[in-house]
Design an enzyme around this catalytic site. Sequence first.
Site, PDB file in Angstrom:
ATOM      1  N   ASP A  10     -68.501 102.448  41.401  1.00 34.90           N
ATOM      2  CA  ASP A  10     -68.138 101.239  42.150  1.00 34.90           C
ATOM      3  C   ASP A  10     -67.541 101.461  43.542  1.00 34.90           C
ATOM      4  O   ASP A  10     -66.659 100.700  43.955  1.00 34.90           O
ATOM      5  CB  ASP A  10     -67.164 100.375  41.334  1.00 34.90           C
ATOM      6  CG  ASP A  10     -67.727  99.925  40.008  1.00 34.90           C
ATOM      7  OD1 ASP A  10     -68.932 100.103  39.770  1.00 34.90           O
ATOM      8  OD2 ASP A  10     -66.956  99.397  39.203  1.00 34.90           O
ATOM      9  N   LYS A  86     -73.857  97.754  36.410  1.00 28.33           N
ATOM     10  CA  LYS A  86     -73.072  97.369  35.239  1.00 28.33           C
ATOM     11  C   LYS A  86     -72.410  96.022  35.469  1.00 28.33           C
ATOM     12  O   LYS A  86     -72.237  95.592  36.604  1.00 28.33           O
ATOM     13  CB  LYS A  86     -72.034  98.438  34.895  1.00 28.33           C
ATOM     14  CG  LYS A  86     -70.923  98.582  35.916  1.00 28.33           C
ATOM     15  CD  LYS A  86     -69.904  99.608  35.452  1.00 28.33           C
ATOM     16  CE  LYS A  86     -68.772  99.788  36.425  1.00 28.33           C
ATOM     17  NZ  LYS A  86     -67.959  98.608  36.700  1.00 28.33           N
ATOM     18  N   CYS A 119     -62.152 100.248  36.143  1.00 30.41           N
ATOM     19  CA  CYS A 119     -63.409 100.933  35.839  1.00 30.41           C
ATOM     20  C   CYS A 119     -63.249 102.443  35.713  1.00 30.41           C
ATOM     21  O   CYS A 119     -63.941 103.066  34.910  1.00 30.41           O
ATOM     22  CB  CYS A 119     -64.463 100.551  36.864  1.00 30.41           C
ATOM     23  SG  CYS A 119     -64.746  98.760  36.872  1.00 30.41           S
TER      24      CYS A 119
END
Length: 182
Positions: A10, A86, A119
């Site tokens: 990310d 995701k 995350c």
Amino acid sequence: MNKKALVVVDLQNEYLPDGKLPLEGIHAALDNAARVIADARAKGDLIINVRHESATADAPFFTQGTDGVRIHDTVAPVAGEAVIVKNFPNSFRETNLKRILDENGVEEVTVVGAMSHMCIDATTRAAADFGYRTKVVHDACATRDLEFNGVTVPALQVHSALMSALAFGYAAVVSTDEYLAG
């Protein structure tokens, strides 16, 4: 031979100062992640790029089709590197990440990215739970201030608490310089 993979989680435009979820220290994390990625590429390690995207088109952030969901140019994938999209904090949940790691015989996973308390935490714990030797490069990760029970917790404290928890039982937590010295 120990087969290694770098999971880049990310590192997207949404986390930049002009994004919808700006993170403390994101530019330093991007720079350090770029160093780790360059090292992994030079060694021929598997690199898997993970990109968060909201499941609905009307989400307040990580909205499908926006510049915010793009992986930042500093750490952009190159041809041949996997990119996983995701919808949950855990990069393994409802993705093919584990299948890619297993098909490549990966035994050790290194994690870099954002956000430390979401995350990175979820992905690191899952990797360890699946039996991979796991590392986190702490200064190639970033987070933000959080609030709990009316108290603002500064990003540095959030990050430090999370990294200490991961180091306690889930991963080797190292600096970029330690990782590169290797």
